[in-house]
Motif scaffolding. Structure first.
Motif, PDB file in Angstrom:
ATOM      1  N   LYS A  23      29.615  51.406  47.647  1.00  0.00           N
ATOM      2  CA  LYS A  23      30.844  52.192  47.762  1.00  0.00           C
ATOM      3  C   LYS A  23      31.276  52.321  49.223  1.00  0.00           C
ATOM      4  N   SER A  24      30.309  52.511  50.115  1.00  0.00           N
ATOM      5  CA  SER A  24      30.660  52.658  51.537  1.00  0.00           C
ATOM      6  C   SER A  24      31.190  51.346  52.114  1.00  0.00           C
ATOM      7  N   LYS A  25      30.695  50.209  51.615  1.00  0.00           N
ATOM      8  CA  LYS A  25      31.133  48.917  52.132  1.00  0.00           C
ATOM      9  C   LYS A  25      32.391  48.410  51.443  1.00  0.00           C
ATOM     10  N   HIS A  26      32.582  48.794  50.190  1.00  0.00           N
ATOM     11  CA  HIS A  26      33.708  48.265  49.406  1.00  0.00           C
ATOM     12  C   HIS A  26      34.431  49.397  48.675  1.00  0.00           C
ATOM     13  N   PRO A  27      35.067  50.295  49.415  1.00  0.00           N
ATOM     14  CA  PRO A  27      35.720  51.457  48.787  1.00  0.00           C
ATOM     15  C   PRO A  27      36.898  51.078  47.902  1.00  0.00           C
ATOM     16  N   ASP A  28      37.445  49.863  48.055  1.00  0.00           N
ATOM     17  CA  ASP A  28      38.614  49.458  47.264  1.00  0.00           C
ATOM     18  C   ASP A  28      38.238  48.704  45.993  1.00  0.00           C
ATOM     19  N   ILE A  29      36.946  48.602  45.702  1.00  0.00           N
ATOM     20  CA  ILE A  29      36.505  47.958  44.462  1.00  0.00           C
ATOM     21  C   ILE A  29      35.948  49.033  43.530  1.00  0.00           C
ATOM     22  N   ARG A  30      36.623  49.217  42.394  1.00  0.00           N
ATOM     23  CA  ARG A  30      36.176  50.206  41.406  1.00  0.00           C
ATOM     24  C   ARG A  30      34.938  49.694  40.678  1.00  0.00           C
ATOM     25  N   VAL A  31      34.103  50.633  40.235  1.00  0.00           N
ATOM     26  CA  VAL A  31      32.912  50.311  39.451  1.00  0.00           C
ATOM     27  C   VAL A  31      33.027  51.004  38.092  1.00  0.00           C
ATOM     28  N   ILE A  32      32.880  50.216  37.016  1.00  0.00           N
ATOM     29  CA  ILE A  32      32.911  50.769  35.660  1.00  0.00           C
ATOM     30  C   ILE A  32      31.611  50.376  34.971  1.00  0.00           C
ATOM     31  N   PHE A  33      30.909  51.365  34.395  1.00  0.00           N
ATOM     32  CA  PHE A  33      29.634  51.117  33.732  1.00  0.00           C
ATOM     33  C   PHE A  33      29.782  51.128  32.214  1.00  0.00           C
ATOM     34  N   TYR A  34      29.043  50.212  31.566  1.00  0.00           N
ATOM     35  CA  TYR A  34      28.944  50.152  30.111  1.00  0.00           C
ATOM     36  C   TYR A  34      27.457  50.138  29.769  1.00  0.00           C
ATOM     37  N   GLU A  35      26.997  51.140  29.023  1.00  0.00           N
ATOM     38  CA  GLU A  35      25.595  51.188  28.636  1.00  0.00           C
ATOM     39  C   GLU A  35      25.460  50.684  27.201  1.00  0.00           C
ATOM     40  N   MET A  36      24.546  49.722  26.988  1.00  0.00           N
ATOM     41  CA  MET A  36      24.384  49.142  25.658  1.00  0.00           C
ATOM     42  C   MET A  36      23.043  48.432  25.557  1.00  0.00           C
TER      43      MET A  36
ATOM     44  N   GLY B 168      22.036  40.068  36.123  1.00  0.00           N
ATOM     45  CA  GLY B 168      22.416  38.791  35.533  1.00  0.00           C
ATOM     46  C   GLY B 168      23.923  38.599  35.557  1.00  0.00           C
ATOM     47  N   TRP B 169      24.346  37.327  35.616  1.00  0.00           N
ATOM     48  CA  TRP B 169      25.777  37.016  35.585  1.00  0.00           C
ATOM     49  C   TRP B 169      25.962  35.636  34.962  1.00  0.00           C
ATOM     50  N   ASP B 170      27.158  35.370  34.497  1.00  0.00           N
ATOM     51  CA  ASP B 170      27.483  34.106  33.850  1.00  0.00           C
ATOM     52  C   ASP B 170      27.519  32.993  34.898  1.00  0.00           C
ATOM     53  N   ALA B 171      26.664  31.997  34.724  1.00  0.00           N
ATOM     54  CA  ALA B 171      26.572  30.921  35.711  1.00  0.00           C
ATOM     55  C   ALA B 171      27.847  30.092  35.796  1.00  0.00           C
ATOM     56  N   ASP B 172      28.657  30.091  34.738  1.00  0.00           N
ATOM     57  CA  ASP B 172      29.870  29.273  34.713  1.00  0.00           C
ATOM     58  C   ASP B 172      31.114  30.033  35.151  1.00  0.00           C
ATOM     59  N   ARG B 173      30.944  31.273  35.541  1.00  0.00           N
ATOM     60  CA  ARG B 173      32.117  32.088  35.862  1.00  0.00           C
ATOM     61  C   ARG B 173      32.360  32.116  37.364  1.00  0.00           C
ATOM     62  N   GLN B 174      33.622  31.917  37.742  1.00  0.00           N
ATOM     63  CA  GLN B 174      34.008  31.970  39.144  1.00  0.00           C
ATOM     64  C   GLN B 174      34.947  33.161  39.346  1.00  0.00           C
ATOM     65  N   ASP B 175      34.480  34.182  40.027  1.00  0.00           N
ATOM     66  CA  ASP B 175      35.274  35.383  40.241  1.00  0.00           C
ATOM     67  C   ASP B 175      34.878  35.972  41.583  1.00  0.00           C
ATOM     68  N   ALA B 176      35.867  36.243  42.427  1.00  0.00           N
ATOM     69  CA  ALA B 176      35.584  36.673  43.799  1.00  0.00           C
ATOM     70  C   ALA B 176      34.854  38.010  43.849  1.00  0.00           C
ATOM     71  N   VAL B 177      35.292  38.982  43.037  1.00  0.00           N
ATOM     72  CA  VAL B 177      34.657  40.300  43.060  1.00  0.00           C
ATOM     73  C   VAL B 177      33.223  40.212  42.544  1.00  0.00           C
ATOM     74  N   THR B 178      33.032  39.475  41.444  1.00  0.00           N
ATOM     75  CA  THR B 178      31.688  39.299  40.901  1.00  0.00           C
ATOM     76  C   THR B 178      30.786  38.626  41.930  1.00  0.00           C
ATOM     77  N   GLY B 179      31.299  37.579  42.571  1.00  0.00           N
ATOM     78  CA  GLY B 179      30.514  36.889  43.588  1.00  0.00           C
ATOM     79  C   GLY B 179      30.136  37.797  44.740  1.00  0.00           C
ATOM     80  N   ARG B 180      31.056  38.658  45.141  1.00  0.00           N
ATOM     81  CA  ARG B 180      30.780  39.595  46.243  1.00  0.00           C
ATOM     82  C   ARG B 180      29.703  40.601  45.828  1.00  0.00           C
ATOM     83  N   PHE B 181      29.772  41.080  44.563  1.00  0.00           N
ATOM     84  CA  PHE B 181      28.780  42.054  44.099  1.00  0.00           C
ATOM     85  C   PHE B 181      27.395  41.405  43.997  1.00  0.00           C
ATOM     86  N   VAL B 182      27.325  40.196  43.454  1.00  0.00           N
ATOM     87  CA  VAL B 182      26.045  39.501  43.341  1.00  0.00           C
ATOM     88  C   VAL B 182      25.443  39.275  44.723  1.00  0.00           C
ATOM     89  N   ALA B 183      26.262  38.835  45.678  1.00  0.00           N
ATOM     90  CA  ALA B 183      25.773  38.608  47.042  1.00  0.00           C
ATOM     91  C   ALA B 183      25.285  39.911  47.669  1.00  0.00           C
TER      92      ALA B 183
END
Length: 292
Positions: free
Chosen positions: A114-127, A268-283
């Motif tokens: 949150k401190s590094k990326h205040p403009d990226i919202r986080v939404i949680f799904y528990e399942m 975990g993340w989808d190996a075939d998916r290309q998404d900038a926000v997802t890539g930033r979070f994984v990194a």
């Protein structure tokens, strides 16, 4: 209508002369002339009075100029926003998780993110684990935090944390007197586990740890409901340390004294998916874990 023509019109007005504007911006005078002529043809009004002294806004030009300046400013904001989205600096990351993110490692990671990326919202799904996989491949979530038994060849993953397992039992239970509990002491107990939509991943993991001869009773409910049943004496359950630290009325927690009494969590993340926000979070998670 081209935005470039609007920009040439704005620059000409600000310079007060087509010749001066051309000199300031390294563009031919004829380019400014054509751009303004095209705008006047499209609008059906004269925007500028032109003479040897320079240019001056007409009444219609004065009214439109203010609107055009606002429009160009808005367009610049849109371009900046698109650049941020394209580089993953703004947007939403949807996180699916098997466990509530209340552990120390989770809380610290989310706080730093949150401190590094205040403009990226986080939404949680528990399942449950099976639903996590489905949600990931259907793109309802971007990443998942789950256990290693959520296996699929299309999933890339990396280790995130490991939580110690505790035995949760009623405060009236005879085993409450022990500071820790072994697998053998639980042989005759009934284990209450969550089971969402016949997702048996939690049950299977219990059996891996406790052995296949244990009695397991499944409930399509959250952990709080399972704790309520435990407090009423219907059975015992396993909990991770972060859940034990939060406590529950009528329930006591004791460490499970076994070498495999821990629950590893992986991102975990989808190996075939290309998404900038997802890539930033994984990194970010990869770097966060390396620095711990």
């Amino acid at each position: 209508m081209r935005s470039a023509n609007l920009e040439y019109f704005k620059l000409a007005v600000e310079a007060g002369s087509l010749t001066r504007a051309a000199g300031l911006h390294g563009v031919r005078v004829s380019t400014f002339t054509r751009a303004i002529d095209k705008l006047e043809d499209e609008f059906g009004v004269t925007l500028l009075e032109r003479n040897h002294a320079g240019v001056r806004l007409t009444a219609a030009g004065d009214l439109l100029f203010r609107r055009i300046v606002t429009l160009l400013d808005d367009l610049d904001e849109v371009k900046a926003l698109c650049q941020m989205l394209g580089t993953g600096r703004r947007g939403v990351v949807r996180i699916g998780t098997l466990l509530p993110p209340v552990g120390v490692q989770f809380r610290l990671a989310l706080s730093v993110w949150k401190s590094k990326h205040p403009d990226i919202r986080v939404i949680f799904y528990e399942m449950g684990t099976r639903d996590l996989l489905s949600a990931l491949f259907r793109r309802r979530v971007d990443v998942i935090f789950s256990t290693p038994f959520a296996k699929s060849g299309a999933i890339e993953s990396l280790p995130f944390c490991s939580e110690n397992l505790m035995v949760a039992l009623s405060s009236e239970h005879s085993l409450h007197q022990y500071p820790s509990i072994t697998r053998g002491q639980l042989r005759n107990e009934t284990f209450l586990v969550q089971d969402w939509g016949r997702d048996h991943s939690v049950r299977d993991h219990y059996m891996e740890i406790l052995g296949k001869d244990v009695t397991i009773e499944t409930h399509p409910a959250g952990k709080q409901s399972v704790f309520a049943l435990v407090s009423a004496g219907y059975g015992v359950t396993l909990a991770v340390q972060s859940q034990a630290e939060r406590g529950f009325p009528g329930v006591i927690f004791r460490p499970l004294r076994e070498s495999d009494a821990h629950l590893p969590i992986r991102l975990g993340w989808d190996a075939d998916r290309q998404d900038a926000v997802t890539g930033r979070f994984v990194a970010f998670i990869r770097d966060f874990v390396r620095q711990r």
